[in-house]
Design an enzyme around this catalytic site. Structure first.
Site, PDB file in Angstrom:
ATOM      1  N   ARG A   1      -1.343  -0.795  -8.285  1.00  0.00           N
ATOM      2  CA  ARG A   1      -2.600  -0.379  -7.937  1.00  0.00           C
ATOM      3  C   ARG A   1      -2.728   1.187  -8.161  1.00  0.00           C
ATOM      4  NH1 ARG A   1      -3.715  -0.932  -2.047  1.00  0.00           N
ATOM      5  NH2 ARG A   1      -3.979  -3.198  -2.379  1.00  0.00           N
TER       6      ARG A   1
ATOM      7  N   ASP B   1       0.881  -1.185  -0.137  1.00  0.00           N
ATOM      8  CA  ASP B   1      -0.142  -0.047   0.006  1.00  0.00           C
ATOM      9  C   ASP B   1       0.898   1.391  -0.013  1.00  0.00           C
ATOM     10  OD1 ASP B   1      -2.383  -1.427   0.264  1.00  0.00           O
ATOM     11  OD2 ASP B   1      -2.678  -1.173   2.228  1.00  0.00           O
TER      12      ASP B   1
HETATM   13  P1  FDA Z   1     -14.608   8.965  -4.318  1.00  0.00           P
HETATM   14  O1  FDA Z   1     -13.898   9.294  -2.942  1.00  0.00           O
HETATM   15  O2  FDA Z   1     -14.885  10.299  -5.139  1.00  0.00           O
HETATM   16  O3  FDA Z   1     -15.707   8.130  -4.322  1.00  0.00           O
HETATM   17  C1  FDA Z   1     -16.601   7.827  -5.166  1.00  0.00           C
HETATM   18  C2  FDA Z   1     -17.923   7.415  -4.826  1.00  0.00           C
HETATM   19  O4  FDA Z   1     -17.735   6.098  -3.969  1.00  0.00           O
HETATM   20  C3  FDA Z   1     -18.501   8.348  -3.600  1.00  0.00           C
HETATM   21  O5  FDA Z   1     -19.403   9.248  -4.393  1.00  0.00           O
HETATM   22  C4  FDA Z   1     -19.406   7.195  -3.042  1.00  0.00           C
HETATM   23  O6  FDA Z   1     -20.500   6.813  -3.626  1.00  0.00           O
HETATM   24  C5  FDA Z   1     -18.522   5.989  -2.956  1.00  0.00           C
HETATM   25  N1  FDA Z   1     -17.519   6.087  -1.787  1.00  0.00           N
HETATM   26  C6  FDA Z   1     -16.189   6.292  -1.881  1.00  0.00           C
HETATM   27  N2  FDA Z   1     -15.723   5.920  -0.682  1.00  0.00           N
HETATM   28  C7  FDA Z   1     -16.913   5.756   0.250  1.00  0.00           C
HETATM   29  C8  FDA Z   1     -16.888   5.420   1.495  1.00  0.00           C
HETATM   30  N3  FDA Z   1     -15.974   5.438   2.598  1.00  0.00           N
HETATM   31  N4  FDA Z   1     -17.965   4.880   2.036  1.00  0.00           N
HETATM   32  C9  FDA Z   1     -19.043   5.112   1.413  1.00  0.00           C
HETATM   33  N5  FDA Z   1     -19.133   5.184   0.082  1.00  0.00           N
HETATM   34  C10 FDA Z   1     -18.097   5.779  -0.505  1.00  0.00           C
HETATM   35  N6  FDA Z   1      -5.392   5.292  -0.797  1.00  0.00           N
HETATM   36  C11 FDA Z   1      -3.737   5.293  -0.479  1.00  0.00           C
HETATM   37  O7  FDA Z   1      -3.760   6.568  -0.343  1.00  0.00           O
HETATM   38  N7  FDA Z   1      -3.253   4.454  -0.514  1.00  0.00           N
HETATM   39  C12 FDA Z   1      -3.531   3.196  -0.822  1.00  0.00           C
HETATM   40  O8  FDA Z   1      -2.598   2.272  -0.665  1.00  0.00           O
HETATM   41  C13 FDA Z   1      -4.885   2.788  -1.009  1.00  0.00           C
HETATM   42  N8  FDA Z   1      -5.574   1.704  -1.353  1.00  0.00           N
HETATM   43  C14 FDA Z   1      -6.549   1.302  -1.771  1.00  0.00           C
HETATM   44  C15 FDA Z   1      -7.052   0.080  -2.118  1.00  0.00           C
HETATM   45  C16 FDA Z   1      -8.420   0.063  -2.815  1.00  0.00           C
HETATM   46  C17 FDA Z   1      -8.764  -1.277  -3.161  1.00  0.00           C
HETATM   47  C18 FDA Z   1      -9.147   1.266  -3.118  1.00  0.00           C
HETATM   48  C19 FDA Z   1     -10.436   0.966  -3.751  1.00  0.00           C
HETATM   49  C20 FDA Z   1      -8.603   2.334  -2.666  1.00  0.00           C
HETATM   50  C21 FDA Z   1      -7.674   2.513  -1.911  1.00  0.00           C
HETATM   51  N9  FDA Z   1      -6.896   3.849  -1.382  1.00  0.00           N
HETATM   52  C22 FDA Z   1      -5.659   3.914  -1.137  1.00  0.00           C
HETATM   53  C23 FDA Z   1      -8.004   4.834  -1.223  1.00  0.00           C
HETATM   54  C24 FDA Z   1      -8.036   5.924  -2.366  1.00  0.00           C
HETATM   55  O9  FDA Z   1      -6.887   6.610  -2.483  1.00  0.00           O
HETATM   56  C25 FDA Z   1      -9.434   6.533  -2.111  1.00  0.00           C
HETATM   57  O10 FDA Z   1      -9.277   7.414  -1.174  1.00  0.00           O
HETATM   58  C26 FDA Z   1     -10.493   6.049  -2.111  1.00  0.00           C
HETATM   59  O11 FDA Z   1     -10.816   5.029  -3.125  1.00  0.00           O
HETATM   60  C27 FDA Z   1     -11.910   7.079  -2.401  1.00  0.00           C
HETATM   61  O12 FDA Z   1     -11.503   7.390  -3.973  1.00  0.00           O
HETATM   62  P2  FDA Z   1     -12.507   7.063  -5.129  1.00  0.00           P
HETATM   63  O13 FDA Z   1     -11.871   7.021  -6.245  1.00  0.00           O
HETATM   64  O14 FDA Z   1     -13.367   5.794  -4.765  1.00  0.00           O
HETATM   65  O15 FDA Z   1     -13.310   8.207  -5.444  1.00  0.00           O
END
Ligand code: FDA
Length: 301
Positions: free
Chosen positions: A172, A125
């Site tokens: 990732r 990560d």
């Molecule tokens: P965004 O935050 O805009 O979310 C899109 C939509 O998803 C929201 O509008 C909502 O509907 C839904 N959603 C998102 N989060 C939610 C929540 N907690 N509860 C409910 N609904 C929610 N970051 C990092 O800095 N280092 C890392 O190693 C990782 N590893 C990682 C692994 C995996 C498998 C994922 C999916 C994510 C990470 N992340 C991470 C976190 C990533 O950087 C980011 O903060 C989150 O994925 C949220 O970003 P989105 O791209 O989903 O968009």
């Protein structure tokens, strides 16, 4: 998130831990490895892959870091015994990065070696920007020593990401969750999205295997366009999502024939991870406001 909502979400540390635990239970498999294995079994039964994360970061003693490495050995053994479709994700500060680079490297090497012997894979990560250089350095050192079962994470909010990606063969790609200064990170929602898609294009062009880690519908759609335009087969990329976030969208992707991996955290050190997840939940401001309001009413009645 609106300004008022963001201000309310910043009050999260004032919310009592039992409330945080209750609100965040959907994001965490439970306190024990058995809990994680049970969740992975269910995910596998629905056609989803998993990656198991032992919760724990910023450890303060070498023995704690070794204990976390030990928990990863246990997780790898159970995955192997039960023939589950799952790998593991590690946080380097949990393996001792802030205590001693050498200790962290030893712990990481032992987990990666164990995974290799079992035909499994380890994802590192990415944590806050103070760790980016050391994380990429450790990844590159182990990779140069022949660890082919190791991948890393890049964060689209960092300005540096496009220049970090050459030479990385298994990445990732996520937006990034830590609070970073504007001098090094994009703050605007659209700028992060734009850098995400530019980075994905570059990773696909250089032939990297990419874990498209997002729940953002716009990014999912555009990413699908990118991998399809590049003519990638279904086993040349995967989508990744967090446990408890948009599971029905993950089901749809599986039904459409895409590989989808779910990040499954477990363990007793649940607080930091939970706060990060709750801060991203668009409905959280409402939950916190009603909790704080309820407690105020209770105090005056
Ligand atoms: P965004 O935050 O805009 O979310 C899109 C939509 O998803 C929201 O509008 C909502 O509907 C839904 N959603 C998102 N989060 C939610 C929540 N907690 N509860 C409910 N609904 C929610 N970051 C990092 O800095 N280092 C890392 O190693 C990782 N590893 C990682 C692994 C995996 C498998 C994922 C999916 C994510 C990470 N992340 C991470 C976190 C990533 O950087 C980011 O903060 C989150 O994925 C949220 O970003 P989105 O791209 O989903 O968009």
């Amino acid at each position: 998130m609106a300004l008022l909502d963001r201000a309310i979400v910043r009050l999260l540390p004032a919310v009592p831990k039992p409330v945080v635990q209750r609100l965040s239970s959907r994001y965490i498999a439970g306190p024990s490895l058995d809990d994680a294995i049970r969740v992975v079994r269910k995910l596998n039964a629905k056609g989803k892959l998993a990656t198991i994360d032992v919760l724990g970061e910023d450890v303060t003693a070498p023995d704690e870091a070794r204990a976390i490495a030990g928990q990863y050995h246990d997780a790898l053994a159970r995955i192997d015994e039960e023939q589950l479709d799952a790998n593991v994700s590690v946080k380097l500060t949990g393996l001792g990065l802030e205590l001693d680079y050498k200790l962290c490297r030893e712990n990481l090497e032992s987990v990666v070696g164990d995974a290799a012997a079992r035909g499994n894979f380890v994802r590192i990560d990415m944590e806050d920007s103070s760790t980016t250089d050391r994380t990429l350095q450790l990844y590159r050192e182990l990779h140069a020593d022949g660890a082919g079962n190791l991948g890393v994470v890049l964060q689209a909010y960092l300005h540096r990401t496009l220049s970090d990606l050459p030479g990385l063969d298994n990445v990732r790609l996520c937006k990034g969750i830590y609070v970073e200064p504007p001098a090094i990170a994009f703050r605007e929602f659209d700028a992060v999205r734009e850098n995400y898609l530019r980075s994905l294009q570059a990773l696909v062009a250089q032939g990297s295997y990419v874990g498209i880690a997002t729940h953002d519908e716009h990014l999912i759609g555009e990413s699908l366009r990118i991998v399809q335009a590049a003519g990638l087969e279904r086993d040349q990329y995967e989508f990744q999502m967090l446990l408890g976030v948009r599971p029905e969208r993950a089901d749809e992707l599986v039904a459409d024939g895409h590989r989808v991996r779910i990040y499954v955290p477990y363990g007793s050190h649940w607080y930091e991870y939970s706060v990060r997840r709750l801060q991203e939940n668009p409905k959280m401001a409402g939950y916190i406001a009603s909790d704080l309001f309820g407690r105020m009413r209770h105090a005056v009645s």
